[in-house]
Design an enzyme around this catalytic site. Structure first.
Site, PDB file in Angstrom:
ATOM      1  N   GLU A 102       0.837  -1.209   0.000  1.00  0.00           N
ATOM      2  CA  GLU A 102       0.000   0.000   0.000  1.00  0.00           C
ATOM      3  C   GLU A 102       0.868   1.254   0.000  1.00  0.00           C
ATOM      4  O   GLU A 102       1.939   1.269   0.607  1.00  0.00           O
ATOM      5  CB  GLU A 102      -0.870   0.024   1.256  1.00  0.00           C
ATOM      6  N   ASP A 103       0.390   2.292  -0.668  1.00  0.00           N
ATOM      7  CA  ASP A 103       1.065   3.587  -0.576  1.00  0.00           C
ATOM      8  C   ASP A 103       0.843   4.195   0.808  1.00  0.00           C
ATOM      9  O   ASP A 103       1.751   4.742   1.416  1.00  0.00           O
ATOM     10  CB  ASP A 103       0.551   4.547  -1.670  1.00  0.00           C
ATOM     11  N   ASP A 106      -4.757   4.606   5.894  1.00  0.00           N
ATOM     12  CA  ASP A 106      -5.428   5.749   6.512  1.00  0.00           C
ATOM     13  C   ASP A 106      -6.471   5.192   7.491  1.00  0.00           C
ATOM     14  O   ASP A 106      -6.124   4.765   8.589  1.00  0.00           O
ATOM     15  CB  ASP A 106      -6.046   6.563   5.355  1.00  0.00           C
ATOM     16  N   PHE A 155      -3.542  15.409   4.785  1.00  0.00           N
ATOM     17  CA  PHE A 155      -3.616  14.951   3.396  1.00  0.00           C
ATOM     18  C   PHE A 155      -2.270  15.154   2.706  1.00  0.00           C
ATOM     19  O   PHE A 155      -1.701  16.235   2.745  1.00  0.00           O
ATOM     20  CB  PHE A 155      -4.717  15.691   2.645  1.00  0.00           C
ATOM     21  N   ARG A 168       0.649  12.413  -8.890  1.00  0.00           N
ATOM     22  CA  ARG A 168       1.272  11.089  -8.715  1.00  0.00           C
ATOM     23  C   ARG A 168       2.711  11.054  -9.198  1.00  0.00           C
ATOM     24  O   ARG A 168       3.513  10.252  -8.761  1.00  0.00           O
ATOM     25  CB  ARG A 168       0.485  10.023  -9.500  1.00  0.00           C
TER      26      ARG A 168
HETATM   27  P1  XMP Z   1      -8.048   3.851   3.739  1.00  0.00           P
HETATM   28  O1  XMP Z   1      -8.807   4.951   4.428  1.00  0.00           O
HETATM   29  O2  XMP Z   1      -8.947   2.846   3.073  1.00  0.00           O
HETATM   30  O3  XMP Z   1      -7.278   4.635   2.617  1.00  0.00           O
HETATM   31  O4  XMP Z   1      -6.999   3.224   4.659  1.00  0.00           O
HETATM   32  C1  XMP Z   1      -6.458   3.993   1.780  1.00  0.00           C
HETATM   33  C2  XMP Z   1      -6.389   4.666   0.444  1.00  0.00           C
HETATM   34  O5  XMP Z   1      -6.910   5.992   0.418  1.00  0.00           O
HETATM   35  C3  XMP Z   1      -6.045   6.856  -0.288  1.00  0.00           C
HETATM   36  N1  XMP Z   1      -5.515   7.878   0.665  1.00  0.00           N
HETATM   37  C4  XMP Z   1      -4.830   8.978   0.343  1.00  0.00           C
HETATM   38  N2  XMP Z   1      -4.440   9.439  -0.873  1.00  0.00           N
HETATM   39  N3  XMP Z   1      -3.424  11.292   0.195  1.00  0.00           N
HETATM   40  C5  XMP Z   1      -3.733  10.604  -0.925  1.00  0.00           C
HETATM   41  O6  XMP Z   1      -3.355  11.037  -1.990  1.00  0.00           O
HETATM   42  C6  XMP Z   1      -3.775  10.903   1.448  1.00  0.00           C
HETATM   43  O7  XMP Z   1      -3.452  11.565   2.431  1.00  0.00           O
HETATM   44  C7  XMP Z   1      -4.533   9.671   1.508  1.00  0.00           C
HETATM   45  N4  XMP Z   1      -5.037   8.975   2.557  1.00  0.00           N
HETATM   46  C8  XMP Z   1      -5.637   7.877   1.977  1.00  0.00           C
HETATM   47  C9  XMP Z   1      -4.934   5.983  -0.802  1.00  0.00           C
HETATM   48  O8  XMP Z   1      -5.252   5.588  -2.129  1.00  0.00           O
HETATM   49  C10 XMP Z   1      -4.948   4.780   0.078  1.00  0.00           C
HETATM   50  O9  XMP Z   1      -4.496   3.603  -0.568  1.00  0.00           O
HETATM   51 MG    MG Z   2      -4.049   3.434  -2.454  1.00  0.00          MG
END
Ligand code: XMP
Ligand code: MG
Length: 179
Positions: A102-103, A106, A155, A168
Protein backbone atom coordinates in the site's frame (compact mmCIF):
# COMPACT_ATOMS: atom_id res chain seq x y z
CA UNK A 1 10.26 22.21 -5.73
CA UNK A 2 9.32 23.52 -2.29
CA UNK A 3 5.67 24.11 -3.17
CA UNK A 4 3.24 22.87 -5.82
CA UNK A 5 -0.25 24.09 -6.71
CA UNK A 6 -2.77 21.39 -7.60
CA UNK A 7 -6.52 21.95 -8.20
CA UNK A 8 -6.14 25.41 -6.58
CA UNK A 9 -4.62 24.03 -3.36
CA UNK A 10 -1.02 24.71 -2.27
CA UNK A 11 1.07 21.77 -1.10
CA UNK A 12 4.46 22.09 0.62
CA UNK A 13 7.44 19.75 0.55
CA UNK A 14 7.18 17.18 3.35
CA UNK A 15 9.19 13.98 2.77
CA UNK A 16 12.31 14.05 0.57
CA UNK A 17 13.47 11.49 -1.99
CA UNK A 18 16.27 10.44 0.39
CA UNK A 19 13.89 9.84 3.29
CA UNK A 20 11.58 7.84 1.02
CA UNK A 21 14.48 5.75 -0.27
CA UNK A 22 15.90 4.94 3.15
CA UNK A 23 12.49 4.03 4.59
CA UNK A 24 11.89 1.69 1.63
CA UNK A 25 15.30 0.13 2.31
CA UNK A 26 14.22 -0.66 5.89
CA UNK A 27 10.88 -2.13 4.79
CA UNK A 28 12.59 -4.31 2.16
CA UNK A 29 15.20 -5.53 4.63
CA UNK A 30 12.49 -6.48 7.16
CA UNK A 31 10.59 -8.43 4.48
CA UNK A 32 13.77 -10.15 3.24
CA UNK A 33 14.50 -11.30 6.80
CA UNK A 34 10.92 -12.26 7.69
CA UNK A 35 10.42 -14.41 4.57
CA UNK A 36 13.97 -15.77 4.18
CA UNK A 37 13.88 -18.98 2.08
CA UNK A 38 10.14 -18.52 1.41
CA UNK A 39 8.14 -17.40 -1.60
CA UNK A 40 5.97 -14.28 -1.39
CA UNK A 41 3.20 -12.96 -3.63
CA UNK A 42 3.14 -9.17 -3.45
CA UNK A 43 -0.28 -7.67 -4.12
CA UNK A 44 0.03 -3.97 -4.86
CA UNK A 45 -3.00 -1.74 -4.53
CA UNK A 46 -3.44 0.52 -7.54
CA UNK A 47 -3.29 3.30 -8.35
CA UNK A 48 -1.39 4.88 -5.49
CA UNK A 49 1.17 2.17 -4.76
CA UNK A 50 2.69 1.80 -8.24
CA UNK A 51 5.81 3.84 -7.46
CA UNK A 52 6.41 2.40 -3.99
CA UNK A 53 5.88 -1.12 -5.34
CA UNK A 54 8.44 -0.59 -8.12
CA UNK A 55 11.10 0.81 -5.78
CA UNK A 56 10.38 -1.74 -3.02
CA UNK A 57 10.64 -4.75 -5.32
CA UNK A 58 14.03 -3.63 -6.62
CA UNK A 59 15.30 -4.15 -3.05
CA UNK A 60 13.61 -7.54 -2.48
CA UNK A 61 15.98 -10.51 -2.63
CA UNK A 62 13.63 -13.41 -1.73
CA UNK A 63 11.66 -15.44 -4.30
CA UNK A 64 8.54 -13.46 -5.28
CA UNK A 65 5.87 -12.63 -7.81
CA UNK A 66 3.77 -9.48 -8.03
CA UNK A 67 0.16 -8.86 -8.91
CA UNK A 68 -2.14 -5.85 -8.81
CA UNK A 69 -5.60 -5.02 -7.55
CA UNK A 70 -7.34 -1.70 -8.11
CA UNK A 71 -9.32 -0.22 -5.24
CA UNK A 72 -10.77 3.22 -4.70
CA UNK A 73 -12.00 4.86 -1.51
CA UNK A 74 -10.94 8.49 -1.80
CA UNK A 75 -12.65 11.34 -3.59
CA UNK A 76 -10.77 14.63 -3.51
CA UNK A 77 -9.11 14.95 -0.10
CA UNK A 78 -11.53 12.72 1.83
CA UNK A 79 -12.37 9.07 2.24
CA UNK A 80 -15.86 8.11 1.07
CA UNK A 81 -16.03 5.31 3.63
CA UNK A 82 -16.85 2.84 0.84
CA UNK A 83 -14.21 0.80 -0.96
CA UNK A 84 -14.77 -0.16 -4.58
CA UNK A 85 -12.86 -2.95 -6.28
CA UNK A 86 -12.21 -1.68 -9.83
CA UNK A 87 -9.85 -4.40 -11.07
CA UNK A 88 -10.02 -7.71 -9.25
CA UNK A 89 -7.62 -10.53 -8.51
CA UNK A 90 -8.00 -13.30 -11.04
CA UNK A 91 -5.18 -15.69 -10.18
CA UNK A 92 -5.23 -18.73 -7.92
CA UNK A 93 -3.79 -17.67 -4.56
CA UNK A 94 -4.62 -20.79 -2.56
CA UNK A 95 -2.01 -21.49 0.12
CA UNK A 96 0.29 -18.59 -0.78
CA UNK A 97 1.93 -16.06 1.54
CA UNK A 98 0.74 -12.59 0.55
CA UNK A 99 2.26 -9.21 1.30
CA UNK A 100 -0.14 -6.36 0.51
CA UNK A 101 1.70 -3.30 -0.83
CA UNK A 102 0.00 0.00 0.00
CA UNK A 103 1.07 3.59 -0.58
CA UNK A 104 -0.74 4.71 2.58
CA UNK A 105 -2.92 3.18 5.28
CA UNK A 106 -5.43 5.75 6.51
CA UNK A 107 -8.75 4.54 8.01
CA UNK A 108 -7.94 0.92 7.13
CA UNK A 109 -11.15 0.43 5.11
CA UNK A 110 -9.21 -0.65 2.01
CA UNK A 111 -7.16 -3.12 4.02
CA UNK A 112 -10.22 -4.76 5.56
CA UNK A 113 -11.83 -5.14 2.15
CA UNK A 114 -8.65 -6.69 0.73
CA UNK A 115 -8.40 -9.14 3.62
CA UNK A 116 -11.95 -10.27 2.86
CA UNK A 117 -11.07 -10.80 -0.81
CA UNK A 118 -7.87 -12.69 0.00
CA UNK A 119 -9.41 -14.87 2.70
CA UNK A 120 -12.01 -15.86 0.13
CA UNK A 121 -9.15 -17.17 -1.98
CA UNK A 122 -7.80 -19.30 0.92
CA UNK A 123 -4.35 -17.73 1.10
CA UNK A 124 -1.96 -19.09 3.75
CA UNK A 125 -1.01 -15.74 5.31
CA UNK A 126 -1.44 -12.00 4.79
CA UNK A 127 0.87 -9.23 5.93
CA UNK A 128 0.89 -5.56 4.96
CA UNK A 129 3.71 -3.30 3.83
CA UNK A 130 2.91 0.40 3.54
CA UNK A 131 5.08 3.38 2.74
CA UNK A 132 2.97 5.76 4.85
CA UNK A 133 0.75 5.11 7.87
CA UNK A 134 -1.60 7.52 9.66
CA UNK A 135 -1.97 5.97 13.16
CA UNK A 136 -4.42 8.68 14.31
CA UNK A 137 -6.80 7.84 11.46
CA UNK A 138 -6.51 4.04 11.63
CA UNK A 139 -9.68 2.49 13.06
CA UNK A 140 -9.16 -1.24 12.49
CA UNK A 141 -7.52 -4.12 14.35
CA UNK A 142 -5.53 -5.69 11.51
CA UNK A 143 -1.78 -5.39 12.13
CA UNK A 144 0.27 -3.12 9.83
CA UNK A 145 3.39 -5.25 9.65
CA UNK A 146 5.93 -3.21 7.67
CA UNK A 147 5.67 0.59 7.92
CA UNK A 148 7.92 3.04 6.08
CA UNK A 149 6.98 6.35 7.73
CA UNK A 150 4.26 7.26 10.25
CA UNK A 151 2.61 10.60 9.54
CA UNK A 152 -0.04 12.73 11.30
CA UNK A 153 -3.60 12.82 10.01
CA UNK A 154 -2.93 15.21 7.11
CA UNK A 155 -3.62 14.95 3.40
CA UNK A 156 -0.48 14.17 1.40
CA UNK A 157 0.34 13.67 -2.27
CA UNK A 158 3.23 12.84 -4.58
CA UNK A 159 5.24 9.66 -5.14
CA UNK A 160 2.17 7.84 -6.46
CA UNK A 161 -0.39 9.57 -4.22
CA UNK A 162 -2.84 11.90 -5.90
CA UNK A 163 -5.31 14.69 -5.39
CA UNK A 164 -8.14 13.82 -7.79
CA UNK A 165 -5.71 12.22 -10.24
CA UNK A 166 -2.96 14.84 -10.16
CA UNK A 167 0.39 14.77 -8.37
CA UNK A 168 1.27 11.09 -8.71
CA UNK A 169 4.35 11.92 -10.81
CA UNK A 170 6.06 14.01 -8.11
CA UNK A 171 9.24 12.37 -6.82
CA UNK A 172 8.80 13.50 -3.21
CA UNK A 173 5.81 13.75 -0.88
CA UNK A 174 3.97 17.00 -0.21
CA UNK A 175 1.35 17.97 2.36
CA UNK A 176 -1.48 20.44 2.20
CA UNK A 177 -0.23 23.88 3.26
CA UNK A 178 -2.23 25.51 6.05
CA UNK A 179 -3.31 29.00 5.01
P1 XMP B 1 -8.05 3.85 3.74
O1 XMP B 1 -8.81 4.95 4.43
O2 XMP B 1 -8.95 2.85 3.07
O3 XMP B 1 -7.28 4.63 2.62
O4 XMP B 1 -7.00 3.22 4.66
C1 XMP B 1 -6.46 3.99 1.78
C2 XMP B 1 -6.39 4.67 0.44
O5 XMP B 1 -6.91 5.99 0.42
C3 XMP B 1 -6.04 6.86 -0.29
N1 XMP B 1 -5.52 7.88 0.66
C4 XMP B 1 -4.83 8.98 0.34
N2 XMP B 1 -4.44 9.44 -0.87
N3 XMP B 1 -3.42 11.29 0.20
C5 XMP B 1 -3.73 10.60 -0.93
O6 XMP B 1 -3.36 11.04 -1.99
C6 XMP B 1 -3.78 10.90 1.45
O7 XMP B 1 -3.45 11.56 2.43
C7 XMP B 1 -4.53 9.67 1.51
N4 XMP B 1 -5.04 8.97 2.56
C8 XMP B 1 -5.64 7.88 1.98
C9 XMP B 1 -4.93 5.98 -0.80
O8 XMP B 1 -5.25 5.59 -2.13
C10 XMP B 1 -4.95 4.78 0.08
O9 XMP B 1 -4.50 3.60 -0.57
MG1 MG C 1 -4.05 3.43 -2.45
Amino acid sequence: MQEVEIHNSIFESYITENEIDSSIGKVAEAINVEYQDQHVVFIAVLNGSFMFCADLLKKITISCTVSFVKMQSYEGQQTTGKVNELIGLTEDLKGVDVVIVEDIVDTGNTLVKLHELLNHKSVNSIKTATLLYKPEAYKKNLPIDFVGIEIPNEFVLGYGLDYDGLGRNLSKIYKLKKQ
